[in-house]
Design an enzyme around this catalytic site. Structure first.
Site, mmCIF file in Angstrom:
data_model
loop_
_atom_site.group_PDB
_atom_site.id
_atom_site.type_symbol
_atom_site.label_atom_id
_atom_site.label_comp_id
_atom_site.label_asym_id
_atom_site.label_seq_id
_atom_site.Cartn_x
_atom_site.Cartn_y
_atom_site.Cartn_z
ATOM 1 N N ASP A 1 -58.441 49.591 7.303
ATOM 2 C CA ASP A 1 -58.896 48.458 8.104
ATOM 3 C C ASP A 1 -57.711 47.579 8.493
ATOM 4 O O ASP A 1 -56.678 47.600 7.817
ATOM 5 C CB ASP A 1 -59.928 47.635 7.316
ATOM 6 C CG ASP A 1 -60.738 46.714 8.225
ATOM 7 O OD1 ASP A 1 -60.842 47.021 9.440
ATOM 8 O OD2 ASP A 1 -61.273 45.703 7.728
ATOM 9 N N GLU A 2 -57.851 46.827 9.563
ATOM 10 C CA GLU A 2 -56.801 45.918 10.041
ATOM 11 C C GLU A 2 -55.474 46.652 10.216
ATOM 12 O O GLU A 2 -54.406 46.139 9.869
ATOM 13 C CB GLU A 2 -56.625 44.730 9.077
ATOM 14 C CG GLU A 2 -57.891 43.919 8.845
ATOM 15 C CD GLU A 2 -58.284 43.024 10.015
ATOM 16 O OE1 GLU A 2 -57.554 43.005 11.044
ATOM 17 O OE2 GLU A 2 -59.331 42.367 9.926
#
Ligand code: ZN
Length: 194
Positions: free
Chosen positions: A92-93
């Site tokens: 994620d991110e």
């Protein structure tokens, strides 16, 4: 909606990228895919950059508070230590990682793993963000999710920063950013003056 490719008997893995602006539901989509992989009996490991500490330290949390446990790592090379028994790697991110992430996720896919990556495709200036454009180039499957423009209600592709700080990495929520369509993004702060 993204449907998982049929993986029985397939030797190599693959790379999926979910990209979009802030508030577009990237993390929700990542979590949705991870949950489905878990139902399918797959072994999962999730990573996120150490920089993202908006919520709980070891969780990937979406804006609607859905979550998955994730290991915060400072350098993308740490994902290579993932066990051979892991089938699915979630990230994620991803925009906050170094460019070497691109090579590392390819190595994991070559080793047979399904790699699902979520990240911002553009920063608040509208410029492709960190390793994201490269990840989009090497991925087998790409999903661009859209937010809704908070001014006109059209599909939003841009993250507009409400304050005037110039640093690329400013973590924040609805008080600092707005999702905007191309047109409203181009109008700048005129839209916030009335
Ligand atoms: Zn708009």
């Amino acid at each position: 909606m993204f449907l998982e490719p049929h993986f029985k008997g397939q030797r190599s893995g693959w790379i999926e990228v979910v990209c979009g602006s802030m508030f577009s539901g990237k993390t929700e989509e990542l979590i949705r895919r991870l949950k489905r992989a878990r139902i399918a009996g797959q072994t999962i490991e999730v990573f996120k950059p150490k920089i993202d500490t908006r919520y709980a330290d070891e969780k990937v949390v979406s804006h609607d508070e859905n979550f998955f446990l994730a290991a915060p790592i400072a350098q993308s090379a740490a994902i290579l230590k993932v066990a051979d028994t892991v089938n699915v790697v979630g990230i994620d991110e991803a925009q906050f990682f170094d460019l070497q992430l691109v090579d590392h996720v390819q190595e994991l896919a070559n080793r047979g793993k399904r790699v699902i990556i979520a990240g911002l495709d553009m920063d608040f200036r509208g410029i492709p963000f960190g390793p994201m454009p490269h990840l989009l180039a090497v991925a087998e499957y790409i999903t661009k999710v859209h937010a809704i423009c908070s001014h006109c209600g059209n599909l939003a592709t841009h993250s507009y920063r409400l304050d005037d700080a110039q640093a690329t990495v400013v973590l924040g929520e609805k008080d600092r950013y707005e999702a905007r369509c191309r047109n409203c993004y181009g109008m700048g702060n005129i839209l916030n003056l009335h």
